[in-house]
Design a protein around this motif. Structure first.
Motif, PDB file in Angstrom:
ATOM      1  N   LEU A  52       0.831  -1.208   0.000  1.00  0.00           N
ATOM      2  CA  LEU A  52       0.000   0.000   0.000  1.00  0.00           C
ATOM      3  C   LEU A  52       0.860   1.250   0.000  1.00  0.00           C
ATOM      4  O   LEU A  52       0.563   2.211  -0.689  1.00  0.00           O
ATOM      5  N   ASN A  53       1.898   1.228   0.835  1.00  0.00           N
ATOM      6  CA  ASN A  53       2.810   2.373   0.901  1.00  0.00           C
ATOM      7  C   ASN A  53       4.170   1.947   0.360  1.00  0.00           C
ATOM      8  O   ASN A  53       4.515   0.764   0.416  1.00  0.00           O
ATOM      9  N   THR A  54       4.901   2.915  -0.158  1.00  0.00           N
ATOM     10  CA  THR A  54       6.250   2.572  -0.605  1.00  0.00           C
ATOM     11  C   THR A  54       7.238   2.943   0.488  1.00  0.00           C
ATOM     12  O   THR A  54       7.121   4.001   1.105  1.00  0.00           O
ATOM     13  N   PRO A  55       8.215   2.079   0.727  1.00  0.00           N
ATOM     14  CA  PRO A  55       9.186   2.384   1.781  1.00  0.00           C
ATOM     15  C   PRO A  55      10.169   3.437   1.309  1.00  0.00           C
ATOM     16  O   PRO A  55      10.372   3.625   0.111  1.00  0.00           O
ATOM     17  N   GLU A  56      10.749   4.131   2.280  1.00  0.00           N
ATOM     18  CA  GLU A  56      11.806   5.111   2.006  1.00  0.00           C
ATOM     19  C   GLU A  56      12.956   4.406   1.276  1.00  0.00           C
ATOM     20  O   GLU A  56      13.433   4.848   0.253  1.00  0.00           O
ATOM     21  N   LEU A  57      13.357   3.280   1.847  1.00  0.00           N
ATOM     22  CA  LEU A  57      14.458   2.464   1.319  1.00  0.00           C
ATOM     23  C   LEU A  57      14.094   1.010   1.542  1.00  0.00           C
ATOM     24  O   LEU A  57      13.276   0.688   2.384  1.00  0.00           O
ATOM     25  N   GLY A  58      14.753   0.126   0.790  1.00  0.00           N
ATOM     26  CA  GLY A  58      14.590  -1.293   1.048  1.00  0.00           C
ATOM     27  C   GLY A  58      13.589  -1.945   0.124  1.00  0.00           C
ATOM     28  O   GLY A  58      12.949  -1.291  -0.690  1.00  0.00           O
TER      29      GLY A  58
END
Lengths: 200, 208
Positions: A52-58
């Protein structure tokens, strides 16, 4: 053997770093419980794993498919904070709608699923007329239909009575026994075999 | 769903009918004056009533968590949004098209202009829904976003307003209106192709 791997995940909300460089692996048959205080990022983590959300990193990988691919989304079932029900639709209509959105099963048995969660005679009752616990049970009846391997459950036991909690715990154990895996957040104690725990 | 909660689509329609029928009372019942301003009135009110109904397009699904399930569904998000937009048009645009001849008569439009009015409404109300979906997707997580939504969307509605009203008023003087209709048609095709994709991206941004 299926494996869900979460690699170096970082998440930021506003100026607040919720978690950084979070990595873990979950093999089929295992249940992971994410614990942490209110506001520690449990729901954010689940939402990221759900795509649903995209991570900052990873990145998140399940059986070689990344979290934004169609295959990944077929393999995961996410049940969020809210029961995801429309109050103008009846129980069975809600369930049909959610099933169509999240799975590819042809003619699933909705009646049995509702019976399993103790809502046998409520099929045609409007969801808006039900109590919070009953609404939660409709959403959770998806667990009796879904064929997704990865279950992501955000506070699944909220508003459930002890009998309801037991039904869901049993279903999670059954799911893991046939090679599924499950990540859940909860503040309640749960009695599930093979329970791993990480805390944020 | 809407029929189980009729106020969701009756409210914008009632707004449309009531505000248009107030103009003859407020301005003048004179046929000459009303005929001249009718295209503008009907089109401005159409736009406002579509805008009114856009607010509820996603808010309800967002609040009860259904929207999350839509976004992470394995079905194509643009396609799901196109379905949602079509439903929105059936409940907001279509009733307006159907009731517009009555209001046209009330504002002394002749039959030819009423026909053109309906034609422009048929061409352009889908655009209003399609473009509106983009705005509604962007502001989905903001509470009481009505004002912001209007600011975002109204500028994009202006070209439609210009072409549609000029088509209807020129038809009153038997002037050619092909140009305007072609423009409306091309806006429709362009928004039909691009809006669902833009909305899908906007919705993902809006949900974060």
């Amino acid at each position: 053997m299926s494996k869900l791997s979460v690699n170096n995940l970082s998440c930021q909300r506003g100026y607040n770093h919720l978690f950084e460089n979070l990595s873990f692996e979950l093999n089929s048959g295992e249940v992971l419980r994410i614990s942490g205080q209110n506001g520690s990022g449990k729901t954010s983590l689940l939402k990221i794993i759900a795509g649903l959300n995209t991570p900052e990193l990873g990145s998140i990988v399940f059986e070689q498919s990344k979290s934004n691919s169609e295959k990944y989304q077929l393999e995961t079932l996410y049940l969020g904070h809210y029961a995801a029900l429309s109050s103008e639709l009846s129980c069975i209509e809600n369930l049909e709608y959610l099933t169509n959105l999240s799975t590819e099963i042809i003619s699933p048995n909705f009646h049995t699923a509702l019976e399993e969660v103790g809502l046998k005679n409520y099929e045609h009752e409007l969801a808006g007329n039900l109590s919070a616990g009953q609404k939660r049970r409709i959403a959770l009846s998806l667990l009796f239909i879904s064929q997704s391997k990865v279950w992501l459950l955000d506070e699944p036991f909220t508003a459930l009575d002890s009998n309801g909690v037991k039904i869901i715990e049993n279903q999670i154990e059954k799911h893991c026994a046939v090679g599924g895996l499950c990540i859940l957040t909860t503040h309640q104690d749960c009695n599930i075999k093979n329970l791993k725990e990480i805390s944020l | 769903m809407a029929f189980r909660n009729p106020s969701s689509f009756l409210n914008p329609l009632m707004f449309f009918v009531i505000s248009i029928s107030l103009f003859p009372i407020a301005i003048s019942p004179d046929a000459e004056i009303l005929m001249n301003i009718a295209p503008g009135i009907i089109w401005v009110i159409t736009m406002l009533s579509v805008l009114l109904s856009l607010n509820s397009l996603f808010h309800y699904d967002y609040d009860n968590g259904v929207l999350e399930q839509i976004v992470i569904s394995h079905h194509s998000l643009p396609l799901l949004l196109l379905a949602k937009t079509t439903a929105h048009w059936i409940l907001s645009g279509l009733p307006i098209i159907l009731i517009s001849p009555l209001l046209g008569v009330a504002l002394f439009l002749d039959s030819e202009s009423i026909y053109i009015l309906m034609l422009t409404l048929c061409l352009a109300t889908p655009c209003l829904s399609l473009i509106g979906t983009i705005g509604a997707s962007l502001v989905v997580s903001i509470k009481n976003s009505g004002m912001l939504l209007s600011l975002l969307i109204l500028p994009l509605y202006i070209p439609i307003l210009i072409f549609a009203t000029s088509a209807v008023s020129q038809s009153q003087f038997d002037l050619p209106i092909n140009g305007q209709l072609y423009f409306l048609g091309s806006i429709l095709i362009f928004s039909l192709i691009s809006a669902p994709f833009i909305s899908a991206v906007a919705l993902k941004i809006g949900m974060e």
